[in-house]
Motif scaffolding. Structure first.
Motif, PDB file in Angstrom:
ATOM      1  N   VAL A  85       2.415  10.612   4.229  1.00  0.00           N
ATOM      2  CA  VAL A  85       1.689  10.100   3.244  1.00  0.00           C
ATOM      3  C   VAL A  85       1.664   8.591   3.161  1.00  0.00           C
ATOM      4  O   VAL A  85       0.776   7.642   3.146  1.00  0.00           O
ATOM      5  N   ALA A  86       3.007   8.279   3.068  1.00  0.00           N
ATOM      6  CA  ALA A  86       3.179   6.671   3.137  1.00  0.00           C
ATOM      7  C   ALA A  86       3.011   5.864   4.405  1.00  0.00           C
ATOM      8  O   ALA A  86       2.108   4.749   4.141  1.00  0.00           O
ATOM      9  N   ALA A  87       2.965   6.657   5.367  1.00  0.00           N
ATOM     10  CA  ALA A  87       2.651   6.066   6.737  1.00  0.00           C
ATOM     11  C   ALA A  87       1.167   5.907   6.671  1.00  0.00           C
ATOM     12  O   ALA A  87       0.384   4.780   7.167  1.00  0.00           O
ATOM     13  N   ALA A  88       0.395   7.126   6.332  1.00  0.00           N
ATOM     14  CA  ALA A  88      -1.269   7.078   6.267  1.00  0.00           C
ATOM     15  C   ALA A  88      -1.750   5.904   5.370  1.00  0.00           C
ATOM     16  O   ALA A  88      -2.783   5.135   5.644  1.00  0.00           O
ATOM     17  N   VAL A  89      -0.943   5.760   4.309  1.00  0.00           N
ATOM     18  CA  VAL A  89      -1.520   4.678   3.162  1.00  0.00           C
ATOM     19  C   VAL A  89      -1.255   3.263   3.768  1.00  0.00           C
ATOM     20  O   VAL A  89      -2.043   2.334   3.938  1.00  0.00           O
ATOM     21  N   ALA A  90      -0.037   3.152   4.469  1.00  0.00           N
ATOM     22  CA  ALA A  90       0.112   1.909   5.292  1.00  0.00           C
ATOM     23  C   ALA A  90      -0.716   1.401   6.252  1.00  0.00           C
ATOM     24  O   ALA A  90      -1.190   0.456   6.187  1.00  0.00           O
ATOM     25  N   LEU A  96      -3.813   2.671   6.549  1.00  0.00           N
ATOM     26  CA  LEU A  96      -5.165   2.579   6.146  1.00  0.00           C
ATOM     27  C   LEU A  96      -5.298   0.979   5.147  1.00  0.00           C
ATOM     28  O   LEU A  96      -6.313   0.255   5.436  1.00  0.00           O
ATOM     29  N   ILE A  97      -4.335   0.752   4.641  1.00  0.00           N
ATOM     30  CA  ILE A  97      -4.275  -0.575   4.155  1.00  0.00           C
ATOM     31  C   ILE A  97      -4.702  -1.984   5.062  1.00  0.00           C
ATOM     32  O   ILE A  97      -5.071  -2.756   4.831  1.00  0.00           O
ATOM     33  N   VAL A  98      -3.661  -1.613   6.283  1.00  0.00           N
ATOM     34  CA  VAL A  98      -3.852  -2.524   7.572  1.00  0.00           C
ATOM     35  C   VAL A  98      -5.154  -2.499   7.962  1.00  0.00           C
ATOM     36  O   VAL A  98      -5.931  -3.406   8.046  1.00  0.00           O
ATOM     37  N   ALA A 118      -0.295   9.653  -3.867  1.00  0.00           N
ATOM     38  CA  ALA A 118      -0.947   8.732  -3.161  1.00  0.00           C
ATOM     39  C   ALA A 118      -1.413   7.579  -3.720  1.00  0.00           C
ATOM     40  O   ALA A 118      -1.118   6.533  -3.218  1.00  0.00           O
ATOM     41  N   GLY A 119      -1.813   7.986  -4.899  1.00  0.00           N
ATOM     42  CA  GLY A 119      -2.182   6.706  -5.832  1.00  0.00           C
ATOM     43  C   GLY A 119      -1.258   5.850  -6.085  1.00  0.00           C
ATOM     44  O   GLY A 119      -1.145   4.539  -6.122  1.00  0.00           O
ATOM     45  N   ALA A 120      -0.119   6.409  -6.443  1.00  0.00           N
ATOM     46  CA  ALA A 120       1.140   5.856  -6.843  1.00  0.00           C
ATOM     47  C   ALA A 120       1.614   4.941  -5.653  1.00  0.00           C
ATOM     48  O   ALA A 120       2.158   3.686  -5.921  1.00  0.00           O
ATOM     49  N   ILE A 121       1.652   5.565  -4.465  1.00  0.00           N
ATOM     50  CA  ILE A 121       2.176   4.760  -3.292  1.00  0.00           C
ATOM     51  C   ILE A 121       1.393   3.537  -3.098  1.00  0.00           C
ATOM     52  O   ILE A 121       1.744   2.487  -2.577  1.00  0.00           O
ATOM     53  N   VAL A 122      -0.133   3.787  -3.004  1.00  0.00           N
ATOM     54  CA  VAL A 122      -1.199   2.791  -2.734  1.00  0.00           C
ATOM     55  C   VAL A 122      -0.827   1.800  -3.923  1.00  0.00           C
ATOM     56  O   VAL A 122      -0.659   0.397  -3.395  1.00  0.00           O
ATOM     57  N   LYS A 123      -0.562   1.995  -4.966  1.00  0.00           N
ATOM     58  CA  LYS A 123      -0.273   0.851  -6.175  1.00  0.00           C
ATOM     59  C   LYS A 123       0.747   0.100  -5.692  1.00  0.00           C
ATOM     60  O   LYS A 123       0.697  -1.034  -5.716  1.00  0.00           O
ATOM     61  N   GLN A 124       1.877   1.007  -5.498  1.00  0.00           N
ATOM     62  CA  GLN A 124       3.118   0.059  -5.051  1.00  0.00           C
ATOM     63  C   GLN A 124       3.154  -0.636  -3.774  1.00  0.00           C
ATOM     64  O   GLN A 124       3.636  -1.918  -4.076  1.00  0.00           O
ATOM     65  N   LYS A 125       2.236  -0.164  -2.744  1.00  0.00           N
ATOM     66  CA  LYS A 125       2.197  -1.181  -1.731  1.00  0.00           C
ATOM     67  C   LYS A 125       1.379  -2.125  -1.995  1.00  0.00           C
ATOM     68  O   LYS A 125       1.660  -3.186  -1.146  1.00  0.00           O
ATOM     69  N   LEU A 126       0.326  -2.096  -2.693  1.00  0.00           N
ATOM     70  CA  LEU A 126      -0.540  -3.391  -2.842  1.00  0.00           C
ATOM     71  C   LEU A 126      -0.056  -4.114  -3.938  1.00  0.00           C
ATOM     72  O   LEU A 126      -0.388  -5.482  -3.714  1.00  0.00           O
ATOM     73  N   ALA A 127       0.938  -3.751  -4.681  1.00  0.00           N
ATOM     74  CA  ALA A 127       1.394  -4.692  -5.657  1.00  0.00           C
ATOM     75  C   ALA A 127       2.415  -5.516  -5.054  1.00  0.00           C
ATOM     76  O   ALA A 127       2.765  -6.873  -5.487  1.00  0.00           O
ATOM     77  N   GLY A 129      -4.557  -6.933  -2.299  1.00  0.00           N
ATOM     78  CA  GLY A 129      -4.013  -6.725  -3.214  1.00  0.00           C
ATOM     79  C   GLY A 129      -4.465  -5.468  -4.283  1.00  0.00           C
ATOM     80  O   GLY A 129      -5.283  -4.721  -3.737  1.00  0.00           O
ATOM     81  N   ILE A 130      -4.111  -5.380  -5.380  1.00  0.00           N
ATOM     82  CA  ILE A 130      -4.500  -4.070  -6.327  1.00  0.00           C
ATOM     83  C   ILE A 130      -5.734  -3.956  -6.565  1.00  0.00           C
ATOM     84  O   ILE A 130      -6.401  -2.831  -6.711  1.00  0.00           O
ATOM     85  N   LYS A 131      -6.676  -5.047  -6.398  1.00  0.00           N
ATOM     86  CA  LYS A 131      -8.102  -4.869  -6.558  1.00  0.00           C
ATOM     87  C   LYS A 131      -8.644  -3.912  -5.528  1.00  0.00           C
ATOM     88  O   LYS A 131      -9.830  -3.528  -5.597  1.00  0.00           O
ATOM     89  N   ASP A 132      -8.229  -3.894  -4.447  1.00  0.00           N
ATOM     90  CA  ASP A 132      -8.787  -3.125  -3.125  1.00  0.00           C
ATOM     91  C   ASP A 132      -8.179  -1.529  -3.376  1.00  0.00           C
ATOM     92  O   ASP A 132      -8.560  -0.894  -2.367  1.00  0.00           O
ATOM     93  N   MET A 133      -7.648  -1.284  -4.446  1.00  0.00           N
ATOM     94  CA  MET A 133      -7.233   0.091  -4.541  1.00  0.00           C
ATOM     95  C   MET A 133      -8.019   0.990  -4.489  1.00  0.00           C
ATOM     96  O   MET A 133      -7.958   2.251  -3.865  1.00  0.00           O
ATOM     97  N   GLY A 134      -9.088   0.783  -4.995  1.00  0.00           N
ATOM     98  CA  GLY A 134     -10.193   1.807  -4.901  1.00  0.00           C
ATOM     99  C   GLY A 134     -10.850   2.092  -3.370  1.00  0.00           C
ATOM    100  O   GLY A 134     -11.324   3.108  -3.315  1.00  0.00           O
ATOM    101  N   LYS A 135     -10.833   1.129  -2.660  1.00  0.00           N
ATOM    102  CA  LYS A 135     -11.376   0.965  -1.401  1.00  0.00           C
ATOM    103  C   LYS A 135     -10.509   1.941  -0.656  1.00  0.00           C
ATOM    104  O   LYS A 135     -10.801   2.963   0.031  1.00  0.00           O
TER     105      LYS A 135
END
Length: 154
Positions: free
Chosen positions: A105-110, A112-114, A144-153, A120-126
């Motif tokens: 999950v962490a790898a998938a989030v990372a 996707l963020i790239v 997954a939301g918690a991981i996204v929030k942590q990585k974007l913050a 930033g956190i404003k892109d969390m919805g995307k």
């Protein structure tokens, strides 16, 4: 008819033939919930009903509800009701794809963020929207939301 709908209908018929009450009742609950969602989708103009990804998300939500109910029943001293909820979880999970590990999950989030270019956190919805589209039923969106929030913050 979508692949998941066909799979559920076949499972219901098989459970009827095998006189497997647990599977039959559980699959009927899933199909009923799916039909409710289809009606809502039709009201919004989607005449085909919900897609397989939404069906997977719906089933994942049903698993989560049963996990919470089971925990409450155990705390309330009702192990027989908790056992019923746990048995329903096993049946529903047969129709879900394998769950991704926390590392996956962490790898998938990372990734996707790239790929999205989230800054930033404003892109969390995307990012969450993409996760739901690509990994429906494969990951707990709360985690997954918690991981996204942590990585974007950071």
């Amino acid at each position: 008819m979508s692949e998941k709908r066909t799979e559920l209908t076949t499972a219901m018929k098989d459970a009827m033939k095998a006189k497997d009450e647990l599977t039959l009742n559980t699959v009927r609950m899933v199909i009923a919930k799916m039909k409710d969602q289809d009606i809502e989708a039709r009201l919004k103009g989607n005449m085909d009903g919900i897609a397989d990804g939404e069906i997977l998300s719906l089933m994942q939500g049903m698993v989560k509800q049963r996990q919470e109910s089971s925990k409450i029943y155990i705390e309330g001293g009702r192990p027989e009701l908790a056992a019923k909820e746990d048995a329903e979880i096993v049946v529903i999970e047969k129709f879900l794809p394998a769950q991704l590990s926390d590392e996956d999950v962490a790898a998938a989030v990372a990734g996707l963020i790239v790929s999205i270019g989230a800054a930033g956190i404003k892109d969390m919805g995307k990012v969450m929207g993409e996760l739901k589209a690509k990994y429906a039923g494969q990951m707990d969106m709360g985690k997954a939301g918690a991981i996204v929030k942590q990585k974007l913050a950071s």
